[in-house]
Design an enzyme around this catalytic site. Structure first.
Site, mmCIF file in Angstrom:
data_model
loop_
_atom_site.group_PDB
_atom_site.id
_atom_site.type_symbol
_atom_site.label_atom_id
_atom_site.label_comp_id
_atom_site.label_asym_id
_atom_site.label_seq_id
_atom_site.Cartn_x
_atom_site.Cartn_y
_atom_site.Cartn_z
ATOM 1 C CD GLU A 84 64.383 11.448 2.720
ATOM 2 O OE1 GLU A 84 65.021 12.407 2.949
ATOM 3 O OE2 GLU A 84 64.486 10.719 1.657
ATOM 4 C CD GLU A 102 60.253 8.152 -1.939
ATOM 5 O OE1 GLU A 102 61.306 8.488 -2.278
ATOM 6 O OE2 GLU A 102 59.849 8.839 -0.998
HETATM 7 C C1 GLA Z 1 63.333 11.112 -1.475
HETATM 8 C C2 GLA Z 1 61.974 11.790 -1.205
HETATM 9 C C3 GLA Z 1 61.312 11.906 -2.685
HETATM 10 C C4 GLA Z 1 62.108 12.344 -3.665
HETATM 11 C C5 GLA Z 1 63.304 11.620 -3.699
HETATM 12 C C6 GLA Z 1 64.084 11.893 -4.970
HETATM 13 O O1 GLA Z 1 63.055 9.841 -1.400
HETATM 14 O O2 GLA Z 1 61.089 11.080 -0.346
HETATM 15 O O3 GLA Z 1 60.283 12.847 -2.368
HETATM 16 O O4 GLA Z 1 62.558 13.777 -3.553
HETATM 17 O O5 GLA Z 1 64.124 11.591 -2.622
HETATM 18 O O6 GLA Z 1 63.205 12.362 -5.902
#
Ligand code: GLA
Length: 366
Positions: A164, A271
């Site tokens: 990020e 994710e």
């Molecule tokens: C982001 C992070 C993850 C996690 C999510 C929320 O996507 O990359 O590690 O913290 O937020 O769970």
């Protein structure tokens, strides 16, 4: 007498109805199916984000072993939890996840090495409470990466190296984090170089969210292109895929995968969850009367969205080298507390009783 007769008739009718209803369900969905990982064996590994606690729970562990062949530690390897003080690492949780994976022959994706959140304070400050210099911060980053990547060398096949780094403001480029304030864009390059040196076999990813939105996609692309052009050892891009019922569109998803693949990078879905509420960034409290019901309409829309995205993933199986869900079932999801604390969400393929949802059937039927 008449009343009793009518009652018996009613009960009989109800029983028949119930039975045929169940029969219908059983008919449309087979009782026993292969695990997700088996259904997708010729496509890509199927992963899931876990905590050591979920692995200790017999029912959840069984669900994981049936359906998944890759694990991502949800929190255990983030800098804050694993490296709480300069000279102290906390390995227990991360070790437990890696040991479980080794014992059962699962892959592990490491997550993550450099991020602006869940990062310990000590990293950025000296003993007088002043921000450290770039040289000090990069040295600390290198020590961290050497220790963590080195410890799991050969056991972790891929790492989210930088997480990020793009700003949330679409008119800006890199996020103005402490990493950026102290090091400029060099922390990104260095993080990849350190990770590559620590484990030359590991596949290294840049990982971010909302990567399908055109404005964000362009900025992530710009960063990746800079890295690729300057021969920084980045191998892939992680699309976090915290999606919702209407986002992304099929077109945006396909364009994103194609665009990143055009740089010669692999793509992983890192994710995945499909929230039943629209995306919101800023945390807020539950509004009076705000519903947190999983209505049949939502279930249907979610199943359609899952069907669409997996259809796209299968089309791009030559580029996509992994799909990971962010949590196991609707029993526990980070989206129960974010962005609205206390609003139940239902973003995954298995329900709160670990049973397959309509979305699951859409993902395995193709
Ligand atoms: C982001 C992070 C993850 C996690 C999510 C929320 O996507 O990359 O590690 O913290 O937020 O769970």
């Amino acid at each position: 007498m008449n009343k009793t007769f009518r009652l018996i008739k009613f009960l009989l009718c109800a029983a028949v109805c119930l039975q045929s209803n169940n029969a219908l369900k059983a008919q449309s969905h087979p009782a026993e199916v292969k695990g997700l990982k088996d259904v997708y064996a010729s496509y890509f590994p199927m992963g899931v984000a876990v905590s050591p606690r979920s692995l200790n729970d017999t029912a959840q562990a069984a669900l994981i072993l049936k359906n998944f062949n890759s694990l991502t530690p949800e929190n255990a390897m983030k800098m804050g939890p694993i490296h709480p003080e300069e000279n102290r690492y906390y390995w227990k949780d991360a070790d437990a996840i890696v040991a479980f994976a080794q014992a059962h022959g699962l892959k592990v994706r490491g997550h993550n090495l450099c991020w602006h959140e869940q990062t310990p304070k000590w990293l950025f400050y000296d003993k007088d409470g002043k921000l450290v210099t770039k040289a000090v911060l990069l040295k600390r980053l290198k020590n961290h990466i050497d220790s963590v990547v080195g410890r799991y060398k050969g056991k972790i096949y891929a790492w989210d190296v930088v997480n990020e780094a793009i700003d949330d403001n679409s008119t800006k480029f890199l996020r103005n984090s402490l990493w950026y304030k102290i090091c400029g864009d060099e922390f990104i390059v260095k993080a990849f170089e350190y990770a590559h040196a620590a484990d030359p076999q590991a596949v290294l990813f840049y990982n971010d969210y909302n990567t399908e939105r055109p404005e964000k996609r362009e900025r992530v692309y710009k960063l990746l292109k800079m890295l690729v052009d300057t021969k920084v050892p980045v191998n892939g891009v992680g699309l976090q895929a915290h999606w919702s019922l209407n986002e992304p569109t099929q077109q945006d998803l396909m364009t994103t995968i194609q665009k990143f693949a055009s740089l010669g990078l692999k793509v992983q879905i890192t994710e995945l969850d499909i929230s039943v509420y629209p995306w919101e960034k800023e945390p807020r409290s539950l509004r009076p009367g705000e519903s947190s019901e999983f209505t049949p309409e939502k279930e249907e829309q979610q199943a359609k969205q899952y069907a669409m995205v997996f259809n796209v993933f299968r089309k791009f199986k030559n580029v996509i080298t992994g799909v990971t869900f962010w949590n196991i079932s609707d029993k526990y999801t980070w989206l129960d507390t974010y962005p609205v604390n206390g609003r139940k969400n239902y973003p995954l393929l298995f329900d709160q009783n670990l049973q397959p949802k309509e979305a699951y059937w859409q993902v395995v039927k193709f």
